[in-house]
Design a protein around this motif. Structure first.
Motif, PDB file in Angstrom:
ATOM      1  N   CYS A  74     -32.005 -21.608 -16.360  1.00 10.15           N
ATOM      2  CA  CYS A  74     -33.223 -21.820 -17.136  1.00 10.15           C
ATOM      3  C   CYS A  74     -34.217 -20.687 -16.912  1.00 10.15           C
ATOM      4  N   THR A  75     -35.383 -20.824 -17.563  1.00  8.87           N
ATOM      5  CA  THR A  75     -36.457 -19.849 -17.365  1.00  8.87           C
ATOM      6  C   THR A  75     -37.578 -20.471 -16.540  1.00  8.87           C
ATOM      7  N   PRO A  76     -38.478 -21.296 -17.145  1.00  8.94           N
ATOM      8  CA  PRO A  76     -39.511 -21.886 -16.289  1.00  8.94           C
ATOM      9  C   PRO A  76     -39.076 -23.162 -15.585  1.00  8.94           C
ATOM     10  N   GLY A  77     -38.020 -23.819 -16.088  1.00 14.52           N
ATOM     11  CA  GLY A  77     -37.587 -25.083 -15.506  1.00 14.52           C
ATOM     12  C   GLY A  77     -38.316 -26.281 -16.079  1.00 14.52           C
ATOM     13  N   ALA A  78     -39.079 -26.090 -17.152  1.00 14.46           N
ATOM     14  CA  ALA A  78     -39.866 -27.168 -17.746  1.00 14.46           C
ATOM     15  C   ALA A  78     -38.988 -28.264 -18.315  1.00 14.46           C
ATOM     16  N   LEU A  79     -39.510 -29.496 -18.321  1.00 22.19           N
ATOM     17  CA  LEU A  79     -38.771 -30.612 -18.898  1.00 22.19           C
ATOM     18  C   LEU A  79     -38.492 -30.379 -20.375  1.00 22.19           C
ATOM     19  N   SER A  80     -39.431 -29.777 -21.071  1.00 25.77           N
ATOM     20  CA  SER A  80     -39.267 -29.532 -22.504  1.00 25.77           C
ATOM     21  C   SER A  80     -38.158 -28.528 -22.794  1.00 25.77           C
ATOM     22  N   GLU A  81     -37.705 -27.829 -21.766  1.00 28.83           N
ATOM     23  CA  GLU A  81     -36.657 -26.820 -21.921  1.00 28.83           C
ATOM     24  C   GLU A  81     -35.251 -27.434 -21.876  1.00 28.83           C
ATOM     25  N   TYR A  82     -35.123 -28.622 -21.288  1.00 33.90           N
ATOM     26  CA  TYR A  82     -33.804 -29.213 -21.063  1.00 33.90           C
ATOM     27  C   TYR A  82     -32.958 -29.255 -22.336  1.00 33.90           C
ATOM     28  N   ASP A  83     -33.536 -29.792 -23.400  1.00 30.53           N
ATOM     29  CA  ASP A  83     -32.774 -29.989 -24.632  1.00 30.53           C
ATOM     30  C   ASP A  83     -32.528 -28.711 -25.410  1.00 30.53           C
ATOM     31  N   THR A  84     -33.192 -27.629 -25.019  1.00 27.15           N
ATOM     32  CA  THR A  84     -33.026 -26.371 -25.755  1.00 27.15           C
ATOM     33  C   THR A  84     -31.951 -25.479 -25.142  1.00 27.15           C
ATOM     34  N   ILE A  85     -31.436 -25.857 -23.979  1.00 23.12           N
ATOM     35  CA  ILE A  85     -30.432 -25.052 -23.278  1.00 23.12           C
ATOM     36  C   ILE A  85     -29.036 -25.553 -23.641  1.00 23.12           C
ATOM     37  N   GLU A  86     -28.221 -24.673 -24.160  1.00 24.16           N
ATOM     38  CA  GLU A  86     -26.876 -25.072 -24.578  1.00 24.16           C
ATOM     39  C   GLU A  86     -25.996 -25.399 -23.378  1.00 24.16           C
ATOM     40  N   GLU A  87     -26.187 -24.721 -22.287  1.00 21.92           N
ATOM     41  CA  GLU A  87     -25.377 -24.916 -21.083  1.00 21.92           C
ATOM     42  C   GLU A  87     -25.568 -26.318 -20.523  1.00 21.92           C
ATOM     43  N   THR A  88     -24.481 -27.010 -20.265  1.00 22.32           N
ATOM     44  CA  THR A  88     -24.560 -28.345 -19.670  1.00 22.32           C
ATOM     45  C   THR A  88     -24.742 -28.257 -18.165  1.00 22.32           C
ATOM     46  N   LEU A  89     -23.952 -27.415 -17.528  1.00 22.28           N
ATOM     47  CA  LEU A  89     -24.005 -27.236 -16.076  1.00 22.28           C
ATOM     48  C   LEU A  89     -23.640 -25.793 -15.764  1.00 22.28           C
ATOM     49  N   ALA A  90     -24.429 -25.147 -14.932  1.00 27.01           N
ATOM     50  CA  ALA A  90     -24.162 -23.757 -14.597  1.00 27.01           C
ATOM     51  C   ALA A  90     -22.767 -23.616 -13.985  1.00 27.01           C
TER      52      ALA A  90
END
Length: 222
Positions: A184-200
């Protein structure tokens, strides 16, 4: 993961046949400390962390948690709501945060925190459970986790494992990951759904390797 890590430690303490534990973003301090930390970090990650807002957030959380903890376990939440509302209004005014009505906030907060689970969560110290666990433990954290801050939660877990003389344990942080172990970038909650990666992938590889060392390769055990 998260609350599941605390539950896993409780289970492993009681069930001595547990082979090993992998704890992902598990708390190392009681729920009250987790929530106070989380409240500030979530606001910062969303870019909403001016000093006044942070102070009002912490005051609101502290009043709610203090009143719920002080009340008898069987207390009717309806009796706590006016008490909390009065304290909130005295400390913060009629609007607490973002135009929220103090009475509505008191009602929703008291009802949520008064549940049996939440009352337990506020005072439960998960690190003490790990001290009583006998199986190998791998505890992983995300360096950008705003819900379970590694700076707050990792040290007590390490201390508990060391104090118990737990030889087969490892505690590690993946610097670029959030609470869900997404890169992630900032780690914000609002970022969760925008990241395609499920698990690093690095997290999954570490878990797989660690389990393989203790349980053998996949398919190697009956």
């Amino acid at each position: 993961h998260s609350e599941g890590a605390a539950i896993a430690a409780l289970v492993a303490r009681e069930r001595r046949e547990t082979a090993c534990l992998v704890l992902l973003a598990g708390a190392g301090v009681d729920g009250e400390q987790v929530l106070l930390s989380q409240g500030a970090l979530v606001l910062r990650a969303e870019g909403l962390a001016d000093a006044e807002r942070l102070e009002r957030q912490r005051t609101m959380q502290t009043i709610l948690m203090d009143e719920v903890k002080a009340a008898p376990p069987n207390a009717d939440p309806a009796t706590l709501i006016p008490v909390v509302a009065e304290r909130l209004e005295a400390a913060l005014g009629s609007e607490v945060l973002d135009g929220q009505d103090v009475k509505e906030l008191a009602a929703s907060g008291v009802v949520r925190l008064s549940s049996r689970w939440f009352r337990h969560f506020l005072i439960h110290d998960p690190a003490t459970e790990l001290a009583a666990v006998g199986c190998p433990v791998l505890a992983l954290f995300g360096g950008k986790d705003v819900q379970v801050d590694p700076a707050l939660n990792r040290p007590p877990i390490e201390k508990a494992l060391q104090a118990a003389g737990h030889a087969d344990s490892a505690v590690e942080t993946f610097a670029a990951c959030n609470h869900l172990f997404q890169t992630c970038t900032p780690g914000a909650l609002s970022e969760y759904d925008t990241i395609e990666e499920t698990l690093a992938p690095a997290v999954l590889e570490r878990i797989t390797a660690w389990l393989g060392e203790r349980l053998g390769p996949p398919g190697g055990r009956p």
